[in-house]
Design a protein around this motif. Structure first.
Motif, short mmCIF file in Angstrom:
data_model
loop_
_atom_site.label_atom_id
_atom_site.label_comp_id
_atom_site.label_asym_id
_atom_site.label_seq_id
_atom_site.Cartn_x
_atom_site.Cartn_y
_atom_site.Cartn_z
N TRP A 53 0.89 -1.14 0.00
CA TRP A 53 0.00 0.00 0.00
C TRP A 53 0.93 1.20 0.00
O TRP A 53 1.50 1.55 1.04
CB TRP A 53 -0.91 -0.01 1.23
N THR B 87 3.06 4.34 0.28
CA THR B 87 3.11 5.59 1.05
C THR B 87 4.17 6.51 0.46
O THR B 87 4.03 7.72 0.51
CB THR B 87 3.44 5.35 2.53
N HIS B 88 5.24 5.97 -0.09
CA HIS B 88 6.33 6.78 -0.65
C HIS B 88 6.67 6.24 -2.03
O HIS B 88 7.27 5.17 -2.13
CB HIS B 88 7.58 6.72 0.24
N HIS C 157 7.53 -4.08 -3.74
CA HIS C 157 8.53 -4.84 -2.97
C HIS C 157 8.57 -6.25 -3.55
O HIS C 157 7.60 -6.67 -4.17
CB HIS C 157 8.12 -4.92 -1.51
N HIS D 125 8.68 -4.69 3.37
CA HIS D 125 8.50 -3.76 4.50
C HIS D 125 7.05 -3.29 4.56
O HIS D 125 6.50 -2.87 3.54
CB HIS D 125 9.45 -2.57 4.27
N ASN D 126 6.48 -3.34 5.72
CA ASN D 126 5.21 -2.65 5.99
C ASN D 126 5.54 -1.48 6.89
O ASN D 126 6.21 -1.66 7.91
CB ASN D 126 4.24 -3.56 6.75
N GLY D 127 5.04 -0.31 6.55
CA GLY D 127 5.25 0.84 7.43
C GLY D 127 5.93 1.99 6.70
O GLY D 127 5.90 2.08 5.47
N ASP E 87 10.64 4.70 0.33
CA ASP E 87 11.41 4.82 1.58
C ASP E 87 12.09 3.49 1.90
O ASP E 87 13.19 3.43 2.43
CB ASP E 87 10.49 5.26 2.73
N THR E 88 11.42 2.39 1.53
CA THR E 88 11.89 1.04 1.89
C THR E 88 13.28 0.71 1.34
O THR E 88 14.05 -0.01 1.98
CB THR E 88 10.87 0.00 1.36
N1 GLU Z 1 6.38 2.72 2.84
C1 GLU Z 1 6.54 1.60 2.02
C2 GLU Z 1 6.26 1.93 0.57
O1 GLU Z 1 5.65 2.91 0.26
C3 GLU Z 1 5.72 0.40 2.50
C4 GLU Z 1 4.23 0.55 2.28
C5 GLU Z 1 3.44 -0.63 2.88
O2 GLU Z 1 3.35 -0.70 4.13
O3 GLU Z 1 2.87 -1.42 2.11
O4 GLU Z 1 6.67 1.21 -0.29
#
Ligand code: GLU
Length: 213
Positions: free
Chosen positions: A76, A78-79, A88, A101-103, A127-128
């Motif tokens: 999901w 975020t960056h 990922h 990575h989640n977060g 960011d990951t």
């Molecule tokens: N911050 C990460 C991204 O944007 C992980 C997002 C997630 O938790 O899926 O890729």
């Protein structure tokens, strides 16, 4: 914050276990997905796709993968945009390390700037990706000639991050091993008979084992 599923073991088809687990987490929503799989001592194979898991399944059907351990992710964003490149798992410069990575890594801008100065090449907007390069640095560029274990390198890496995370990390130099870490988002480990699971939530692996912690 979305899904993570990892599996180590020879009993089951690793790709099936991971995709099935990610499907069980679909209700959480996501915009892209990916998977990394390896055989003992061989290079990691990665497939990623924008959109639904069926797109990832199609990419695997066209270019099959198999192995004895691996990790998958539904993202999901975020960056960075929800594209295949930003999906990922993310890789380091050597291609031996992958991270899901989640977060959110709040200090990723300053970490990325420093890593670029040190010669690391970034290929995504996320960011990951800094996590993959930091693990690379902490694993291979320690300066004292002695290589730490993957666990030690990940432990050192998470101390350099601010933000929240559940992580899964694989390095093909350390076969049959997934290192997981969390600070905030949930992560669960499942034990089977000579097989191991990791997931961001219980429903992904509960049908395989009730031995969870
Ligand atoms: N911050 C990460 C991204 O944007 C992980 C997002 C997630 O938790 O899926 O890729």
């Amino acid at each position: 914050m979305c899904g993570i599923v990892g599996y180590v073991g020879e009993k089951k088809q690793v790709v099936e276990v991971i995709l099935d687990g990610l499907k069980r987490l679909e209700y959480r929503g996501y915009d892209s997905a990916g998977i990394a799989v390896a055989n003992n001592g061989e290079a990691l194979q990665v497939r990623r796709a924008e959109g639904k898991l069926r797109n990832l399944e199609e990419s695997i059907r066209l270019k099959p993968l198999n192995g004895t351990y691996g990790i998958g992710h539904t993202r999901w964003a975020t960056h960075g945009r929800p594209t295949e490149e930003n999906a990922h798992p993310h890789r380091d410069c050597t291609g031996k390390i992958v991270v899901v990575h989640n977060g959110i890594v709040e200090n990723y801008m300053s970490l990325k700037r420093k890593l670029i100065e040190e010669g690391h090449k970034f290929t995504t907007e996320t960011d990951t990706e800094v996590i993959a390069h930091l693990v690379e640095k902490n694993l291979y560029q320690t300066g004292n000639g002695k290589r730490p274990s993957l666990e030690e390198a990940v432990r050192k890496t998470v101390k350099q991050l601010t933000g929240v995370f559940a992580l899964g990390v694989i390095c093909s130099d350390e076969p049959e091993k997934i290192v997981a870490a969390r600070n905030g988002p949930p992560a669960v480990i499942g034990l089977g008979k000579n097989e191991y699971f990791v997931a961001s939530d219980v429903p992904a692996i509960l049908h395989h084992t009730r031995d969870l912690f």
